[in-house]
Design a protein around this motif. Sequence first.
Motif, PDB file in Angstrom:
ATOM      1  N   SER A 120       1.030  -1.179   0.217  1.00 58.48           N
ATOM      2  CA  SER A 120       0.106  -0.570  -0.232  1.00 58.48           C
ATOM      3  C   SER A 120       0.838   1.231  -0.025  1.00 58.48           C
ATOM      4  CB  SER A 120      -0.672   0.298   1.045  1.00 58.48           C
ATOM      5  OG  SER A 120      -1.909  -1.210   1.315  1.00 58.48           O
ATOM      6  N   ALA A 121       1.828   1.215   1.116  1.00 59.86           N
ATOM      7  CA  ALA A 121       3.095   2.184   0.832  1.00 59.86           C
ATOM      8  C   ALA A 121       3.737   2.435  -0.578  1.00 59.86           C
ATOM      9  CB  ALA A 121       4.016   2.353   2.144  1.00 59.86           C
ATOM     10  N   PHE A 122       3.465   2.026  -1.147  1.00 56.59           N
ATOM     11  CA  PHE A 122       4.564   1.522  -2.610  1.00 56.59           C
ATOM     12  C   PHE A 122       3.446   2.032  -3.340  1.00 56.59           C
ATOM     13  CE2 PHE A 122       7.992  -0.832  -0.093  1.00 56.59           C
ATOM     14  CZ  PHE A 122       9.622   0.495  -1.043  1.00 56.59           C
ATOM     15  N   ALA A 123       3.026   1.498  -3.188  1.00 54.73           N
ATOM     16  CA  ALA A 123       1.150   1.905  -4.112  1.00 54.73           C
ATOM     17  C   ALA A 123       1.257   3.818  -4.181  1.00 54.73           C
ATOM     18  CB  ALA A 123       0.204   1.626  -3.682  1.00 54.73           C
ATOM     19  N   MET A 124       0.657   4.171  -2.648  1.00 59.05           N
ATOM     20  CA  MET A 124       0.979   5.357  -2.368  1.00 59.05           C
ATOM     21  C   MET A 124       2.892   6.348  -3.318  1.00 59.05           C
ATOM     22  SD  MET A 124       1.181   8.036  -0.061  1.00 59.05           S
ATOM     23  CE  MET A 124       3.351   7.510   0.921  1.00 59.05           C
ATOM     24  N   TYR A 125       3.106   5.999  -2.761  1.00 60.27           N
ATOM     25  CA  TYR A 125       4.871   6.554  -3.365  1.00 60.27           C
ATOM     26  C   TYR A 125       4.970   5.885  -5.729  1.00 60.27           C
ATOM     27  CZ  TYR A 125      10.058   6.101  -3.275  1.00 60.27           C
ATOM     28  OH  TYR A 125      11.649   6.445  -4.105  1.00 60.27           O
ATOM     29  N   ASN A 126       4.194   4.812  -5.918  1.00 60.05           N
ATOM     30  CA  ASN A 126       3.906   4.813  -7.570  1.00 60.05           C
ATOM     31  C   ASN A 126       2.746   5.948  -7.683  1.00 60.05           C
ATOM     32  OD1 ASN A 126       5.499   3.096  -7.240  1.00 60.05           O
ATOM     33  ND2 ASN A 126       4.306   1.250  -8.331  1.00 60.05           N
ATOM     34  N   VAL A 127       2.304   6.207  -7.766  1.00 59.93           N
ATOM     35  CA  VAL A 127       0.847   7.420  -7.340  1.00 59.93           C
ATOM     36  C   VAL A 127       1.339   8.617  -7.853  1.00 59.93           C
ATOM     37  CG1 VAL A 127      -0.939   8.637  -6.713  1.00 59.93           C
ATOM     38  CG2 VAL A 127      -1.808   5.827  -6.874  1.00 59.93           C
TER      39      VAL A 127
END
Length: 246
Positions: A120-127
Amino acid sequence: MFIASLLVIIGFMFVHIFTDTIKYLHEKLTNRLMSLVSGGSIAYVFLHLVPELTHYQEVAEKELLATWLENIDYVTYISALLGIAVFYDINQLSEKSERENRRRENLTRPSKPIFVLEISAFAMYNVLIGYLLQELSGDNIGAYIVYFIVFSFHFIANNRILHLTHEDLYTRAGRWILAISVLVGWILYETTHASELTLAFLSSFLTGGVVLNILNDELPEEKKSSFPFFLIGMAFIAILLQIITP
């Protein structure tokens, strides 16, 4: 730059989906690749992202901030520190969970809740990376090329660590979530409008996250690193930045 940015995003999605093929490379070749990746990423951070913090701070100083923020010096630098702190904490939680699972259940990976948290954190990072693509590249086609090269390097290194840490959970779900999230960020940028101040804080936070993840995930262990390839990666990106900078 609609087409250029879309092509970069599609490229990022392919990188996320197919990064795990690196596991089939010879260990020596993998170590050289990681050294090349880390050198290029560090050059980009210190020659492009970190200098941009000065611009973000100037933007913040010109805007009307909340009273409690006006009394804080270098507020965008603090946003960068927050990015470092968030991803450092997530990494610590992951390592702690892995140690506990290894001791209690003889498992070699963290628990599923930690996997959900980390992805979830890296998804936010990718966003954020998808969202800020056009903002950080402007109208310079060369900047898009460098952005793609550097963050592809960065994704390869991060994804390799996530795959080694979470194993089949990453292969089955994680890589697809990360691939889609970078597209979501690009779509959000195309369909919404953020103030210059918001972009400054988001960019600062991303800079902190990138710095932490490079130092944490991309630098190979000393005995496995290749200084010549590290230097080649650093020089390659440094030269590209010099060429594209007006």
